[in-house]
Design an enzyme around this catalytic site. Structure first.
Site, short mmCIF file in Angstrom:
data_model
loop_
_atom_site.label_atom_id
_atom_site.label_comp_id
_atom_site.label_asym_id
_atom_site.label_seq_id
_atom_site.Cartn_x
_atom_site.Cartn_y
_atom_site.Cartn_z
N LYS A 3 0.82 -1.22 0.00
CA LYS A 3 0.00 0.00 0.00
C LYS A 3 0.85 1.25 0.00
O LYS A 3 0.49 2.24 -0.63
CB LYS A 3 -0.95 0.01 1.21
CG LYS A 3 -2.12 -0.96 1.07
CD LYS A 3 -3.15 -0.69 2.15
CE LYS A 3 -4.31 -1.67 2.07
NZ LYS A 3 -5.23 -1.51 3.20
N LYS A 21 -11.16 -4.45 -4.71
CA LYS A 21 -11.92 -3.29 -5.20
C LYS A 21 -10.99 -2.17 -5.66
O LYS A 21 -11.40 -1.27 -6.37
CB LYS A 21 -12.92 -2.80 -4.16
CG LYS A 21 -12.31 -2.11 -2.97
CD LYS A 21 -13.36 -1.30 -2.24
CE LYS A 21 -12.73 -0.31 -1.27
NZ LYS A 21 -11.81 -0.89 -0.28
N LYS A 49 -4.93 -10.85 -6.46
CA LYS A 49 -6.23 -11.19 -5.87
C LYS A 49 -7.32 -10.23 -6.32
O LYS A 49 -7.03 -9.08 -6.66
CB LYS A 49 -6.12 -11.23 -4.33
CG LYS A 49 -5.87 -9.89 -3.71
CD LYS A 49 -5.94 -9.93 -2.19
CE LYS A 49 -5.74 -8.52 -1.68
NZ LYS A 49 -5.72 -8.32 -0.28
P1 TYM Z 1 -10.98 -6.59 3.80
O1 TYM Z 1 -12.03 -5.57 4.02
O2 TYM Z 1 -9.97 -6.33 2.73
O3 TYM Z 1 -11.65 -7.98 3.45
C1 TYM Z 1 -12.72 -8.52 4.21
C2 TYM Z 1 -12.61 -10.04 4.19
O4 TYM Z 1 -12.63 -10.52 2.84
C3 TYM Z 1 -11.49 -11.35 2.60
N1 TYM Z 1 -11.05 -11.16 1.20
C4 TYM Z 1 -10.89 -12.16 0.31
N2 TYM Z 1 -11.09 -13.48 0.41
C5 TYM Z 1 -10.86 -14.23 -0.71
N3 TYM Z 1 -10.44 -13.71 -1.89
C6 TYM Z 1 -10.23 -12.38 -2.03
N4 TYM Z 1 -9.85 -11.89 -3.21
C7 TYM Z 1 -10.45 -11.54 -0.90
N5 TYM Z 1 -10.36 -10.20 -0.69
C8 TYM Z 1 -10.72 -9.99 0.60
C9 TYM Z 1 -10.44 -10.86 3.58
O5 TYM Z 1 -9.47 -11.86 3.85
C10 TYM Z 1 -11.28 -10.53 4.79
O6 TYM Z 1 -11.52 -11.68 5.57
N6 TYM Z 1 -7.67 -5.89 7.50
C11 TYM Z 1 -8.97 -6.45 7.17
C12 TYM Z 1 -10.10 -5.91 8.02
C13 TYM Z 1 -9.95 -6.08 9.49
C14 TYM Z 1 -10.09 -7.29 10.23
C15 TYM Z 1 -9.97 -6.92 11.59
C16 TYM Z 1 -10.33 -8.61 9.86
C17 TYM Z 1 -9.73 -5.08 10.38
N7 TYM Z 1 -9.77 -5.58 11.66
C18 TYM Z 1 -10.07 -7.90 12.62
C19 TYM Z 1 -10.42 -9.57 10.89
C20 TYM Z 1 -10.30 -9.20 12.23
C21 TYM Z 1 -9.30 -6.11 5.73
O7 TYM Z 1 -8.85 -5.13 5.19
O8 TYM Z 1 -10.23 -6.94 5.16
#
Ligand code: TYM
Length: 336
Positions: free
Chosen positions: A111, A201, A198
């Protein structure tokens, strides 16, 4: 009851990866567990953003979660900024987290490189560096037993486990060291346009991402233009590692519940176009009831606000208990 906690960024645009890698799995935990599902609006401001869009997309995200099957009667759905404790705990945990470890996180490196490329005048907010500490706080604040996430969050979760252990060793046993729960299928859905990266968005090539709220015709078009390969051998096989085929097979397998081998058999001799059409149909069918439910609930802002209030109230109760323990152990004088 064991506690499940997981969160996602507040985005008005949940994609197929979020659904298969995360939300679908969350839905299955609602029976038998105490579930906390957060929308991390504070994490959302670690990169350049627009405040009014953030406000809108946080509410919209809640509507999409409910449409996916998260039931506010069975789980706490809350916004991170509504619960006092996330940033307070992050501060205490940050003081136990080595700087070098944060600098080595792959998401920080990606990032921050991206922000530099986009010309943010060399400005990278320190929030981007400490992002994983806030994430550890999200989890430990609820003393979660398990954290269901997609594959891309594994490194963050490993850090969380280490921070929990470090706190327990430095003060005294306080936090459970949470289990990382990555689904067997759909844990890493790739871009349809670039199967090496991957689905996301923020991918500049939006034709590679399928969104929960995409119209059926859009979903079909994106699948039809998904990259495959130019191999004269037109087999549909998971062995073709450098092509888009394994990702399409994985998506169809995760959606249909059929094994990869069964699908390879079913589509042996089929054209790429027919195969892609079948994957598109399966995803359209999967999203259709979700989209209908979303239409019905997304307009009812007062209901969404009511859900958020109830979610924040129950999350706050649990968060408060943890924070008083943490402050006492850290040596802060009790406020009376
Ligand atoms: P985020 O918002 O990017 O994604 C939310 C969830 O979706 C999963 N994910 C995917 N799974 C499969 N294939 C993909 N292409 C894909 N893109 C996203 C992510 O693994 C996630 O489970 N840092 C985290 C948010 C967060 C969080 C937390 C998660 C903040 N605090 C505490 C768990 C516990 C994030 O940016 O997820």
């Amino acid at each position: 009851k064991p506690v499940i906690l997981t969160c996602a960024q507040s985005t008005g645009k949940l994609h197929l990866g979020n659904y298969l890698g995360a939300i679908r799995n969350w839905v299955s935990y609602q029976e038998g567990y105490e579930c906390f599902f957060g929308i991390v609006d504070m994490h959302a401001i670690t990169v350049p953003y627009n405040p009014s869009e953030l406000r809108k997309s946080s509410l919209d995200c809640i509507a999409q979660y409910i449409a996916c099957g998260l039931d506010p009667a069975k789980c706490s759905l809350f916004l991170q900024s509504h619960v006092i404790g996330h940033t307070e705990l992050a501060w205490v945990l940050g003081c136990l987290t080595p700087l070098g470890r944060l600098e080595r996180m792959t998401q920080f490196k990606d990032k921050s490189r991206k922000q530099q490329d986009e010309g943010s005048a060399g400005f990278i907010g320190s929030g981007l560096l400490t992002y994983p500490v806030l994430m550890a706080a999200d989890i430990l604040l609820y003393n979660a037993d398990r954290v269901p996430v997609g594959e891309d969050q594994k490194q963050h979760l490993e850090l969380t486990r280490d921070i929990a252990t470090k706190f327990n060793e430095t003060y005294s046993p306080t936090f459970k060291v949470p289990e990382i729960d990555i689904p067997k299928q759909g844990a890493r859905v790739m871009s349809l346009q670039n199967p090496q990266s991957k689905m996301s968005k923020s991918d500049p090539n939006q034709a590679g991402s399928i969104y929960l709220l995409d119209e059926p015709a859009v979903i079909r078009k994106k699948f039809q233009s998904a990259v495959t390969d130019s191999d004269p051998d037109r087999r549909i096989s998971a062995d073709k590692q450098d092509s888009g085929i394994p990702n399409l097979l994985e998506i169809l397998s995760a959606v249909s519940g059929k094994s990869i081998e069964a699908l390879e058999g079913e589509f042996s001799g089929a054209s790429y176009a027919d195969f892609k059409g079948a994957v598109a149909d399966a995803v359209v069918d999967l999203f259709e009831p979700i989209q209908a439910k979303y239409k019905a609930i997304s307009q009812d802002k007062s209901e969404l606000n009511r859900v958020l209030k109830a979610g924040a109230d129950s999350a706050q109760k649990r968060a408060y208990k943890t924070m008083s323990k943490v402050y006492r152990k850290a040596g802060f004088v009790e406020r009376i």
